[in-house]
Design a protein around this motif. Structure first.
Motif, PDB file in Angstrom:
ATOM      1  N   ALA A  41      52.543 -55.777 -41.169  1.00 13.56           N
ATOM      2  CA  ALA A  41      52.699 -56.973 -40.342  1.00 13.56           C
ATOM      3  C   ALA A  41      52.418 -56.666 -38.876  1.00 13.56           C
ATOM      4  O   ALA A  41      52.642 -55.548 -38.393  1.00 13.56           O
ATOM      5  CB  ALA A  41      54.110 -57.528 -40.501  1.00 13.56           C
ATOM      6  N   SER A 108      63.996 -60.360 -43.826  1.00 12.99           N
ATOM      7  CA  SER A 108      62.996 -59.288 -43.851  1.00 12.99           C
ATOM      8  C   SER A 108      61.866 -59.561 -42.865  1.00 12.99           C
ATOM      9  O   SER A 108      60.777 -59.032 -43.010  1.00 12.99           O
ATOM     10  CB  SER A 108      62.422 -59.136 -45.270  1.00 12.99           C
ATOM     11  OG  SER A 108      61.775 -60.327 -45.668  1.00 12.99           O
ATOM     12  N   VAL A 109      62.128 -60.411 -41.873  1.00 18.09           N
ATOM     13  CA  VAL A 109      61.143 -60.685 -40.833  1.00 18.09           C
ATOM     14  C   VAL A 109      61.718 -60.278 -39.481  1.00 18.09           C
ATOM     15  O   VAL A 109      62.929 -60.146 -39.313  1.00 18.09           O
ATOM     16  CB  VAL A 109      60.737 -62.174 -40.807  1.00 18.09           C
ATOM     17  CG1 VAL A 109      59.936 -62.530 -42.044  1.00 18.09           C
ATOM     18  CG2 VAL A 109      61.958 -63.073 -40.667  1.00 18.09           C
ATOM     19  N   CYS A 110      60.811 -60.082 -38.514  1.00 15.07           N
ATOM     20  CA  CYS A 110      61.182 -59.660 -37.168  1.00 15.07           C
ATOM     21  C   CYS A 110      60.414 -60.489 -36.145  1.00 15.07           C
ATOM     22  O   CYS A 110      59.349 -61.034 -36.455  1.00 15.07           O
ATOM     23  CB  CYS A 110      60.852 -58.184 -36.957  1.00 15.07           C
ATOM     24  SG  CYS A 110      61.760 -57.032 -38.017  1.00 15.07           S
ATOM     25  N   TYR A 113      56.695 -56.502 -34.631  1.00 11.60           N
ATOM     26  CA  TYR A 113      56.595 -55.456 -35.644  1.00 11.60           C
ATOM     27  C   TYR A 113      56.189 -54.153 -34.973  1.00 11.60           C
ATOM     28  O   TYR A 113      55.054 -53.974 -34.530  1.00 11.60           O
ATOM     29  CB  TYR A 113      55.624 -55.873 -36.753  1.00 11.60           C
ATOM     30  CG  TYR A 113      56.185 -57.025 -37.553  1.00 11.60           C
ATOM     31  CD1 TYR A 113      57.242 -56.825 -38.432  1.00 11.60           C
ATOM     32  CD2 TYR A 113      55.721 -58.323 -37.362  1.00 11.60           C
ATOM     33  CE1 TYR A 113      57.810 -57.882 -39.121  1.00 11.60           C
ATOM     34  CE2 TYR A 113      56.279 -59.386 -38.062  1.00 11.60           C
ATOM     35  CZ  TYR A 113      57.325 -59.163 -38.938  1.00 11.60           C
ATOM     36  OH  TYR A 113      57.901 -60.209 -39.617  1.00 11.60           O
ATOM     37  N   ILE A 123      59.246 -55.033 -44.863  1.00 15.41           N
ATOM     38  CA  ILE A 123      59.406 -56.216 -44.024  1.00 15.41           C
ATOM     39  C   ILE A 123      58.064 -56.844 -43.686  1.00 15.41           C
ATOM     40  O   ILE A 123      57.019 -56.216 -43.815  1.00 15.41           O
ATOM     41  CB  ILE A 123      60.164 -55.881 -42.726  1.00 15.41           C
ATOM     42  CG1 ILE A 123      59.354 -54.885 -41.875  1.00 15.41           C
ATOM     43  CG2 ILE A 123      61.547 -55.349 -43.022  1.00 15.41           C
ATOM     44  CD1 ILE A 123      59.894 -54.700 -40.495  1.00 15.41           C
ATOM     45  N   GLY A 124      58.137 -58.092 -43.241  1.00 18.17           N
ATOM     46  CA  GLY A 124      56.938 -58.808 -42.837  1.00 18.17           C
ATOM     47  C   GLY A 124      56.949 -60.219 -43.384  1.00 18.17           C
ATOM     48  O   GLY A 124      57.695 -60.544 -44.317  1.00 18.17           O
ATOM     49  N   PRO A 125      56.130 -61.097 -42.807  1.00 20.96           N
ATOM     50  CA  PRO A 125      56.120 -62.501 -43.240  1.00 20.96           C
ATOM     51  C   PRO A 125      55.643 -62.708 -44.668  1.00 20.96           C
ATOM     52  O   PRO A 125      55.882 -63.767 -45.249  1.00 20.96           O
ATOM     53  CB  PRO A 125      55.173 -63.167 -42.238  1.00 20.96           C
ATOM     54  CG  PRO A 125      54.330 -62.051 -41.703  1.00 20.96           C
ATOM     55  CD  PRO A 125      55.205 -60.841 -41.707  1.00 20.96           C
ATOM     56  N   ASN A 129      61.278 -63.679 -47.135  1.00 23.74           N
ATOM     57  CA  ASN A 129      61.707 -63.814 -45.746  1.00 23.74           C
ATOM     58  C   ASN A 129      63.211 -63.770 -45.550  1.00 23.74           C
ATOM     59  O   ASN A 129      63.700 -63.317 -44.516  1.00 23.74           O
ATOM     60  CB  ASN A 129      61.162 -65.120 -45.149  1.00 23.74           C
ATOM     61  CG  ASN A 129      59.667 -65.066 -44.939  1.00 23.74           C
ATOM     62  OD1 ASN A 129      59.077 -63.999 -44.995  1.00 23.74           O
ATOM     63  ND2 ASN A 129      59.066 -66.211 -44.693  1.00 23.74           N
ATOM     64  N   GLY A 157      64.435 -56.167 -41.417  1.00 20.26           N
ATOM     65  CA  GLY A 157      64.222 -57.298 -40.527  1.00 20.26           C
ATOM     66  C   GLY A 157      65.204 -57.352 -39.344  1.00 20.26           C
ATOM     67  O   GLY A 157      65.927 -56.425 -39.048  1.00 20.26           O
TER      68      GLY A 157
END
Length: 356
Positions: A41, A108-110, A113, A123-125, A129, A157
């Motif tokens: 991501a 699991s999103v930030c 990244y 993690i990542g889109p 999520n 995340g």
């Protein structure tokens, strides 16, 4: 009372074209960025763009978020799960590695990244999520059924990606578990997306029955823009103590000047330096890694030049989820069964002092 913080000036950078448009990389580098983006991501918020001092790729803020083709090179010691989350996951979202505390990976999103992230495979889109309602129920049931759990560490995340409503609901549900005494939020949000730290959000995570802490992940003093400082002040002024998490990174903070400035910046903003992490063996991160010996030398420098209030604990996560190991050099040793102490001048002296 302000209900909202200042809004972001422009959208988060998520593509090679976004970085080019902001003048942060060349068009020739778009192919490499897209190749990395197919695996990991990408995101860099406007506040971090504002924190860049020099658009050269080695700028200590830009280097943390600008994808590099080196990320596609994996060394033999690197692991998808370098600190052993998976073997210590009894139910989805929970990591129970230490008896008296658990991680609750609620999202699991930030907002950004980091190119060195130790959970970059998780993690990542494009991942799940957020825990589904029934998964949140199961995770909280696990916490409630284990009376030894004294502290819940919210991570991901980034848990502050939750809306104020969801954050408030989570706080209330944790408040209902009597044996949980501490709620700790691990986040990049105050420096990455400070406009999200509104009075409403601060109120949502505040508790009148539990101790709430915010652990801020920051790696360079330049990350503390005026907006970031205001976001941190909003939390501290509301009675929420802040502590720090920093990763020792080659080309970003692997020198005494940068680390000293960061630790002083933490303290100036009423954030207690907590951990300086040695980088984990995450895939594609070898170009950020320094030696433990170099880290120990830097810690000696910090301890000899800064107030004790500014000095973090230098730790390495033992691969596999065993524990953290404290690798700060000791000022005490035994020689011939007698204690010796080392002063700032590097000399070892007997304790108690030997008499003539």
């Amino acid at each position: 009372m302000n209900k909202t913080a200042t809004k972001a000036k422009y959208p988060t950078l998520r593509t090679a074209e976004d970085f080019v448009a902001r003048g942060l990389t060349s068009t020739e580098n778009t192919k490499n960025i897209k190749a990395v983006g197919e695996k990991y991501a990408i995101a860099m918020t406007s506040n971090f763009v504002d924190a860049i001092a020099d658009t050269h790729p080695d700028d200590p803020v830009l280097r943390q978020f600008l994808p590099s083709i080196e990320e596609l090179q994996t060394t033999p010691e690197e692991l998808d799960d370098p600190i052993g989350d998976h073997p210590n996951t009894p139910v989805k979202g929970i990591v129970h590695r230490h008896k008296d505390r658990v991680l609750l990976k609620i999202v699991s999103v930030c907002p950004v990244y980091c190119r060195f992230c130790f959970r970059r495979e998780m993690i990542g889109p494009d991942k799940d999520n957020m825990l589904r309602p029934e998964e949140v129920d199961a995770a909280l049931d696990y916490i409630a059924s284990h009376p030894e759990i004294w502290e819940v560490i919210l991570t991901g995340g980034d848990p502050m990606m939750l809306s104020p409503k969801r954050a408030k609901d989570l706080t209330k549900r944790l408040e209902s578990i009597s044996h949980v005494k501490v709620i700790r939020w691990h986040t990049r949000i105050p420096v990455a997306q400070p406009e999200k730290v509104t009075d409403e959000y601060v109120s949502a995570i505040t508790s009148h029955t539990k101790s709430v802490y915010v652990a801020l992940h920051s790696n360079h003093a330049n990350e503390f823009t005026p907006a970031a400082k205001s976001a941190c002040a909003r939390l501290v002024n509301a009675g929420i103590p802040m502590i720090s998490q920093t990763v020792l990174l080659k080309g970003i903070n692997d020198n005494l000047e940068a680390l000293s400035a960061l630790m002083r910046t933490f303290v100036e903003n009423r954030i207690r330096p907590y951990y300086l992490h040695h980088p984990d063996f995450a895939p594609g991160t070898s170009h950020f890694r320094v030696s433990v010996q170099q880290g120990q030398k830097l810690m000696d420098g910090l301890r000899n030049t800064l107030s004790g209030l500014c000095t973090p604990t230098y730790v390495v996560d033992i691969p596999g989820g065993v524990s953290k190991a404290i690798v700060t050099p000791s000022d005490a040793r035994f020689a011939d069964e007698k204690l010796e102490l080392r002063g700032q001048d590097g000399k070892w002296r007997a304790y108690p002092p030997q008499r003539d």
